[in-house]
Design a protein around this motif. Structure first.
Motif, PDB file in Angstrom:
ATOM      1  N   VAL A   9       0.880  -1.165   0.000  1.00  0.00           N
ATOM      2  CA  VAL A   9       0.000   0.000   0.000  1.00  0.00           C
ATOM      3  C   VAL A   9       0.916   1.213   0.000  1.00  0.00           C
ATOM      4  CG1 VAL A   9      -1.791   1.287   1.238  1.00  0.00           C
ATOM      5  CG2 VAL A   9      -1.797  -1.226   1.300  1.00  0.00           C
ATOM      6  N   ALA A  11       1.578   5.339   0.240  1.00  0.00           N
ATOM      7  CA  ALA A  11       0.996   6.524   0.875  1.00  0.00           C
ATOM      8  C   ALA A  11       1.855   7.726   0.495  1.00  0.00           C
ATOM      9  CB  ALA A  11       0.956   6.347   2.388  1.00  0.00           C
ATOM     10  N   ARG A  25     -10.302  10.001   6.313  1.00  0.00           N
ATOM     11  CA  ARG A  25     -10.914   8.753   5.841  1.00  0.00           C
ATOM     12  C   ARG A  25     -12.413   8.729   6.083  1.00  0.00           C
ATOM     13  NH1 ARG A  25      -7.595   4.280   4.209  1.00  0.00           N
ATOM     14  NH2 ARG A  25      -9.538   3.128   4.191  1.00  0.00           N
ATOM     15  N   LEU A  31     -11.738   3.701  11.264  1.00  0.00           N
ATOM     16  CA  LEU A  31     -10.798   4.714  10.747  1.00  0.00           C
ATOM     17  C   LEU A  31     -11.515   5.988  10.291  1.00  0.00           C
ATOM     18  CD1 LEU A  31      -8.348   2.515   8.592  1.00  0.00           C
ATOM     19  CD2 LEU A  31      -8.095   3.263  10.980  1.00  0.00           C
ATOM     20  N   GLU A  36      -5.052  10.687   7.183  1.00  0.00           N
ATOM     21  CA  GLU A  36      -4.002   9.816   6.660  1.00  0.00           C
ATOM     22  C   GLU A  36      -3.251  10.504   5.542  1.00  0.00           C
ATOM     23  OE1 GLU A  36      -5.733   6.368   4.752  1.00  0.00           O
ATOM     24  OE2 GLU A  36      -6.593   7.560   3.124  1.00  0.00           O
ATOM     25  N   GLY A  39      -3.471   7.518  -0.500  1.00  0.00           N
ATOM     26  CA  GLY A  39      -2.794   6.465  -1.261  1.00  0.00           C
ATOM     27  C   GLY A  39      -3.677   5.249  -1.344  1.00  0.00           C
ATOM     28  N   GLY A  40      -3.077   4.095  -1.618  1.00  0.00           N
ATOM     29  CA  GLY A  40      -3.863   2.867  -1.715  1.00  0.00           C
ATOM     30  C   GLY A  40      -3.017   1.722  -2.215  1.00  0.00           C
ATOM     31  N   LYS A  41      -3.722   0.629  -2.508  1.00  0.00           N
ATOM     32  CA  LYS A  41      -3.034  -0.614  -2.874  1.00  0.00           C
ATOM     33  C   LYS A  41      -2.400  -0.515  -4.254  1.00  0.00           C
ATOM     34  CE  LYS A  41      -6.392  -3.152  -0.199  1.00  0.00           C
ATOM     35  NZ  LYS A  41      -7.850  -3.342  -0.304  1.00  0.00           N
ATOM     36  N   GLU A  55      -3.490   6.213  -7.801  1.00  0.00           N
ATOM     37  CA  GLU A  55      -4.356   6.442  -6.635  1.00  0.00           C
ATOM     38  C   GLU A  55      -4.589   7.933  -6.401  1.00  0.00           C
ATOM     39  OE1 GLU A  55      -6.049   4.548  -4.597  1.00  0.00           O
ATOM     40  OE2 GLU A  55      -5.368   2.530  -5.129  1.00  0.00           O
ATOM     41  N   GLU A  59      -8.097   9.661  -6.118  1.00  0.00           N
ATOM     42  CA  GLU A  59      -8.530  10.165  -4.806  1.00  0.00           C
ATOM     43  C   GLU A  59      -8.540  11.685  -4.720  1.00  0.00           C
ATOM     44  OE1 GLU A  59      -6.244   8.428  -1.648  1.00  0.00           O
ATOM     45  OE2 GLU A  59      -7.097   6.440  -1.981  1.00  0.00           O
ATOM     46  N   LEU A  76       1.103  -4.475   7.688  1.00  0.00           N
ATOM     47  CA  LEU A  76      -0.333  -4.420   7.965  1.00  0.00           C
ATOM     48  C   LEU A  76      -0.816  -5.809   8.386  1.00  0.00           C
ATOM     49  CD1 LEU A  76      -1.551  -2.221   4.962  1.00  0.00           C
ATOM     50  CD2 LEU A  76      -0.948  -1.509   7.291  1.00  0.00           C
ATOM     51  N   LEU A  82       2.786  -1.245   4.214  1.00  0.00           N
ATOM     52  CA  LEU A  82       2.478   0.164   3.938  1.00  0.00           C
ATOM     53  C   LEU A  82       3.782   0.943   3.843  1.00  0.00           C
ATOM     54  CD1 LEU A  82       0.326   2.516   3.921  1.00  0.00           C
ATOM     55  CD2 LEU A  82       0.489   2.480   6.418  1.00  0.00           C
ATOM     56  N   VAL A 116      -4.497   8.221  11.433  1.00  0.00           N
ATOM     57  CA  VAL A 116      -4.783   6.780  11.533  1.00  0.00           C
ATOM     58  C   VAL A 116      -3.586   6.119  12.215  1.00  0.00           C
ATOM     59  CG1 VAL A 116      -6.274   6.769   9.482  1.00  0.00           C
ATOM     60  CG2 VAL A 116      -3.845   6.255   9.226  1.00  0.00           C
ATOM     61  N   ASN A 118      -1.688   3.549  11.801  1.00  0.00           N
ATOM     62  CA  ASN A 118      -0.527   3.125  10.999  1.00  0.00           C
ATOM     63  C   ASN A 118       0.379   4.287  10.618  1.00  0.00           C
ATOM     64  OD1 ASN A 118      -1.159   0.370  10.879  1.00  0.00           O
ATOM     65  ND2 ASN A 118      -2.570   0.714   9.177  1.00  0.00           N
ATOM     66  N   ASP A 119      -0.194   5.462  10.424  1.00  0.00           N
ATOM     67  CA  ASP A 119       0.585   6.610   9.942  1.00  0.00           C
ATOM     68  C   ASP A 119       1.295   7.351  11.082  1.00  0.00           C
ATOM     69  OD1 ASP A 119      -0.906   5.751   7.757  1.00  0.00           O
ATOM     70  OD2 ASP A 119      -1.241   7.756   6.970  1.00  0.00           O
TER      71      ASP A 119
HETATM   72  N1  DCP Z   1      -3.716   2.650   5.019  1.00  0.00           N
HETATM   73  C1  DCP Z   1      -3.100   3.260   6.112  1.00  0.00           C
HETATM   74  N2  DCP Z   1      -2.526   4.481   5.978  1.00  0.00           N
HETATM   75  C2  DCP Z   1      -2.541   5.115   4.789  1.00  0.00           C
HETATM   76  C3  DCP Z   1      -3.167   4.527   3.664  1.00  0.00           C
HETATM   77  C4  DCP Z   1      -3.735   3.274   3.817  1.00  0.00           C
HETATM   78  O1  DCP Z   1      -3.082   2.680   7.206  1.00  0.00           O
HETATM   79  N3  DCP Z   1      -1.957   6.307   4.694  1.00  0.00           N
HETATM   80  C5  DCP Z   1      -4.313   1.298   5.181  1.00  0.00           C
HETATM   81  C6  DCP Z   1      -5.806   1.306   5.299  1.00  0.00           C
HETATM   82  C7  DCP Z   1      -6.183  -0.004   4.699  1.00  0.00           C
HETATM   83  C8  DCP Z   1      -5.109  -0.298   3.667  1.00  0.00           C
HETATM   84  O2  DCP Z   1      -4.007   0.509   4.041  1.00  0.00           O
HETATM   85  O3  DCP Z   1      -6.088  -1.015   5.701  1.00  0.00           O
HETATM   86  C9  DCP Z   1      -5.525  -0.015   2.239  1.00  0.00           C
HETATM   87  O4  DCP Z   1      -5.819   1.367   2.129  1.00  0.00           O
HETATM   88  P1  DCP Z   1      -7.064   1.884   1.268  1.00  0.00           P
HETATM   89  O5  DCP Z   1      -8.315   1.233   1.742  1.00  0.00           O
HETATM   90  O6  DCP Z   1      -7.013   3.363   1.289  1.00  0.00           O
HETATM   91  O7  DCP Z   1      -6.622   1.373  -0.152  1.00  0.00           O
HETATM   92  P2  DCP Z   1      -7.456   1.202  -1.489  1.00  0.00           P
HETATM   93  O8  DCP Z   1      -8.179   2.471  -1.785  1.00  0.00           O
HETATM   94  O9  DCP Z   1      -6.527   0.686  -2.534  1.00  0.00           O
HETATM   95  O10 DCP Z   1      -8.461   0.060  -1.042  1.00  0.00           O
HETATM   96  P3  DCP Z   1      -9.692  -0.563  -1.809  1.00  0.00           P
HETATM   97  O11 DCP Z   1      -9.232  -0.824  -3.203  1.00  0.00           O
HETATM   98  O12 DCP Z   1      -9.950  -1.828  -1.012  1.00  0.00           O
HETATM   99  O13 DCP Z   1     -10.777   0.453  -1.677  1.00  0.00           O
END
Ligand code: DCP
Length: 133
Positions: A9, A11, A25, A31, A36, A39-41, A55, A59, A76, A82, A116, A118-119
Motif C-alpha cells: 500500500v 501513501a 478517511r 478509521l 491519513e 494512497g492505496g493498494k 491512486e 482520490e 499491515l 504500507l 490513523v 498506521n501513519d
Molecule cells: N492505510 C493506512 N494508511 C494510509 C493509507 C492506507 O493505514 N496512509 C491502510 C488502510 C487499509 C489499507 O491501508 O487497511 C488499504 O488502504 P485503502 O483502503 O485506502 O486502499 P485502497 O483504496 O486501494 O483500497 P480498496 O481498493 O480496497 O478500496
C-alpha cells in the motif's frame, strides 16, 4: 498465483509551501474521521510509483511525481506492507474525491492531528520533511 512478496500500500507525503497534505478517511468505521497520507493498494504489474500516481488521480484529482521513501515500512495485519513516499504536485488542486476532507497542515497542526494508527509512526519523519522544505 499469489506472489510471495508482500503486496504494497503506497501513501503520499505531499509537501508544498512548508505544509503537508492530510486526507480524512470515510471508512471503515474504526478509521472514519481520522487523517491519513492519501494512497492505496499497488496493483499487480504496477511499480509503486505508478500505483501511487494512479491512486492520487483517483482520490485527489491531481498529477504528481513520486520521489523517495519517507519513514519505515509498516506491516499491515492483512500481510500487506504500507510504505510512504515523498510526492510533488505537478498539476491540479487536491480535492476530496474519495475522502471526507483534505487539508494542508504545518508542523503544529500535524502534531495535533488525529492520524490513523498506521501513519502515526511517521510523525517524526514528516515533521523533518516540513522543516527542511
Ligand atoms: N492505510 C493506512 N494508511 C494510509 C493509507 C492506507 O493505514 N496512509 C491502510 C488502510 C487499509 C489499507 O491501508 O487497511 C488499504 O488502504 P485503502 O483502503 O485506502 O486502499 P485502497 O483504496 O486501494 O483500497 P480498496 O481498493 O480496497 O478500496
Amino acid at each position: 498465483m499469489q506472489s510471495d512478496e508482500a503486496r504494497e500500500v503506497g501513501a503520499a507525503a505531499i509537501v508544498a509551501g512548508g505544509r503537508l497534505l492530510l486526507a480524512q478517511r470515510v471508512g471503515p468505521p474504526e478509521l472514519a474521521g481520522l487523517w491519513e497520507l492519501p494512497g492505496g493498494k499497488i496493483e499487480p504489474g504496477e511499480t509503486p510509483a505508478e500505483g501511487l500516481r494512479r491512486e492520487l488521480v483517483e482520490e485527489l484529482g491531481v498529477l504528481t511525481a513520486v520521489g523517495g521513501r519517507v519513514g519505515a515500512d509498516v506491516p499491515l495485519p492483512n500481510g500487506m506492507v504500507l510504505r510512504a513516499y515523498r510526492v510533488t504536485l505537478l498539476d491540479g488542486e487536491p480535492a476530496a474525491l474519495e475522502h471526507s476532507a483534505v487539508r494542508w497542515v504545518g508542523p503544529a497542526e500535524l502534531s495535533a492531528a488525529e492520524l490513523v494508527p498506521n501513519d502515526r509512526v511517521w510523525l517524526p519523519d514528516l515533521l523533518t520533511l516540513l522543516r527542511v522544505e
